[in-house]
Design a protein around this motif. Structure first.
Motif, PDB file in Angstrom:
ATOM      1  N   ASP A 185       1.490  -8.931   8.985  1.00 38.91           N
ATOM      2  CA  ASP A 185       2.403  -8.167   9.828  1.00 38.91           C
ATOM      3  C   ASP A 185       3.811  -8.700   9.563  1.00 38.91           C
ATOM      4  OD1 ASP A 185       3.851  -6.872  11.749  1.00 38.91           O
ATOM      5  OD2 ASP A 185       2.673  -7.585  13.451  1.00 38.91           O
ATOM      6  N   ALA A 197      -3.862  -9.147   4.890  1.00 41.26           N
ATOM      7  CA  ALA A 197      -3.267  -8.472   6.036  1.00 41.26           C
ATOM      8  C   ALA A 197      -2.111  -9.314   6.560  1.00 41.26           C
ATOM      9  CB  ALA A 197      -4.307  -8.268   7.128  1.00 41.26           C
ATOM     10  N   ARG A 222      -5.006  -3.578   0.638  1.00 43.09           N
ATOM     11  CA  ARG A 222      -5.589  -2.783  -0.437  1.00 43.09           C
ATOM     12  C   ARG A 222      -7.029  -3.215  -0.685  1.00 43.09           C
ATOM     13  NH1 ARG A 222      -1.712  -1.613  -5.300  1.00 43.09           N
ATOM     14  NH2 ARG A 222      -3.485  -2.339  -6.497  1.00 43.09           N
ATOM     15  N   GLU A 223      -7.839  -2.279  -1.123  1.00 42.21           N
ATOM     16  CA  GLU A 223      -9.157  -2.626  -1.635  1.00 42.21           C
ATOM     17  C   GLU A 223      -9.038  -2.625  -3.148  1.00 42.21           C
ATOM     18  OE1 GLU A 223     -12.169  -0.111  -0.110  1.00 42.21           O
ATOM     19  OE2 GLU A 223     -11.787  -0.622   1.983  1.00 42.21           O
ATOM     20  N   THR A 264       0.815  -1.221   0.000  1.00 41.49           N
ATOM     21  CA  THR A 264       0.000   0.000   0.000  1.00 41.49           C
ATOM     22  C   THR A 264       0.847   1.268   0.000  1.00 41.49           C
ATOM     23  OG1 THR A 264      -0.183  -0.137   2.410  1.00 41.49           O
ATOM     24  CG2 THR A 264      -1.974  -1.086   1.122  1.00 41.49           C
ATOM     25  N   SER A 311       0.095  -6.257   3.372  1.00 38.67           N
ATOM     26  CA  SER A 311       0.370  -5.067   4.163  1.00 38.67           C
ATOM     27  C   SER A 311      -0.454  -5.143   5.449  1.00 38.67           C
ATOM     28  CB  SER A 311       0.014  -3.793   3.391  1.00 38.67           C
ATOM     29  OG  SER A 311      -1.363  -3.773   3.072  1.00 38.67           O
ATOM     30  N   ARG A 312      -0.140  -4.267   6.392  1.00 34.23           N
ATOM     31  CA  ARG A 312      -0.921  -4.249   7.636  1.00 34.23           C
ATOM     32  C   ARG A 312      -2.387  -3.929   7.352  1.00 34.23           C
ATOM     33  NH1 ARG A 312       0.932  -3.706  12.817  1.00 34.23           N
ATOM     34  NH2 ARG A 312       3.179  -3.888  13.174  1.00 34.23           N
ATOM     35  N   HIS A 313      -2.606  -3.012   6.434  1.00 37.54           N
ATOM     36  CA  HIS A 313      -3.966  -2.614   6.069  1.00 37.54           C
ATOM     37  C   HIS A 313      -4.137  -2.919   4.581  1.00 37.54           C
ATOM     38  CE1 HIS A 313      -4.162  -0.671   9.950  1.00 37.54           C
ATOM     39  NE2 HIS A 313      -3.039  -0.027   9.670  1.00 37.54           N
TER      40      HIS A 313
END
Length: 222
Positions: free
Chosen positions: A48, A46, A35-36, A9, A31-33
């Motif tokens: 870590d 997700a 992608r949409e 991201t 990624s931690r958050h």
């Protein structure tokens, strides 16, 4: 090819994910958050990177890995350990790793025998914390037992910008044009990364840059 991209991201990771899909590859955008993303060629997950088990699970069916992680301000010193986690997992699965690094480990074109890290013309005081993290990240790669890694250093200025399809590939010295400028857009840098994944070179450390029109440039599968 299925490419796992950690830090998908961020500026570099997003551009690399988009370029990989543009070229017909499957991308695991980690990624931690997440992608949409509506693309059927992108699996967002997700992950870590500080959790080695989470990283290893993400690499189960990957053909290659890109590390494009950039810690938040104040956490720059975690970058070498995060990179080692990916290398540890990649070693388990025997997967090739391309690390999106920094320009600090490159040799300075104006100060012979010194790295860019020591050249204030390219690394001002405000950038030295992340530059030190990049230098330590490069050392972590050199010392790791997993041998299938490549460290790619962007030029001094790495920024958003158009996809021109042009870049020049160097070795381990910062590339500059006739005016001393050293830059590339994230989109053109992504082309170089996917080129390296598709057709690996012999160097485990190299740099790329988009030089001015007064210099010869190289077009790579634009």
């Amino acid at each position: 090819m299925k490419i796992a991209i950690f830090g998908a991201t961020g500026m570099a990771g997003s551009a690399i994910t988009d370029e990989a899909v543009r070229r017909g590859h499957q991308a695991l955008a980690a990624s931690r958050h997440p992608r949409e993303d509506a693309s059927p060629h992108v699996e967002s997950r997700a992950v870590d990177v500080a959790d080695i088990d989470s990283v290893a699970a993400a690499l189960g069916d990957a053909d290659a890995v890109v590390v494009a992680v950039r810690p938040a301000p104040g956490q720059e010193s975690t970058l070498p350990a995060l990179t080692r986690n990916v290398l540890d997992a990649a070693r388990i699965h025997d997967v090739r790793v391309v690390v999106v690094g920094g320009s600090a480990p490159l040799w300075s074109p104006t100060m012979p025998g010194h790295r860019v890290f020591d050249d204030p013309g390219y690394i001002p005081a405000a950038w030295r914390t992340i530059a030190q993290a990049s230098l330590d990240q490069f050392t972590a790669c050199q010392q790791h037992p997993h041998e299938r890694w490549t460290y790619v250093s962007p030029p001094a200025l790495f920024e958003p910008g158009p996809r021109t399809g042009h870049y020049e590939r160097g070795t381990d010295t910062l590339l500059v044009d006739e005016r001393g400028a050293s830059r590339i857009s994230a989109a053109d840098f992504a082309i170089a990364i996917v080129d390296e994944l598709e057709d690996p070179g012999e160097d485990n450390h190299f740099t790329v840059a988009t030089l001015s029109s007064d210099n010869e440039t190289m077009e790579n599968r634009a």
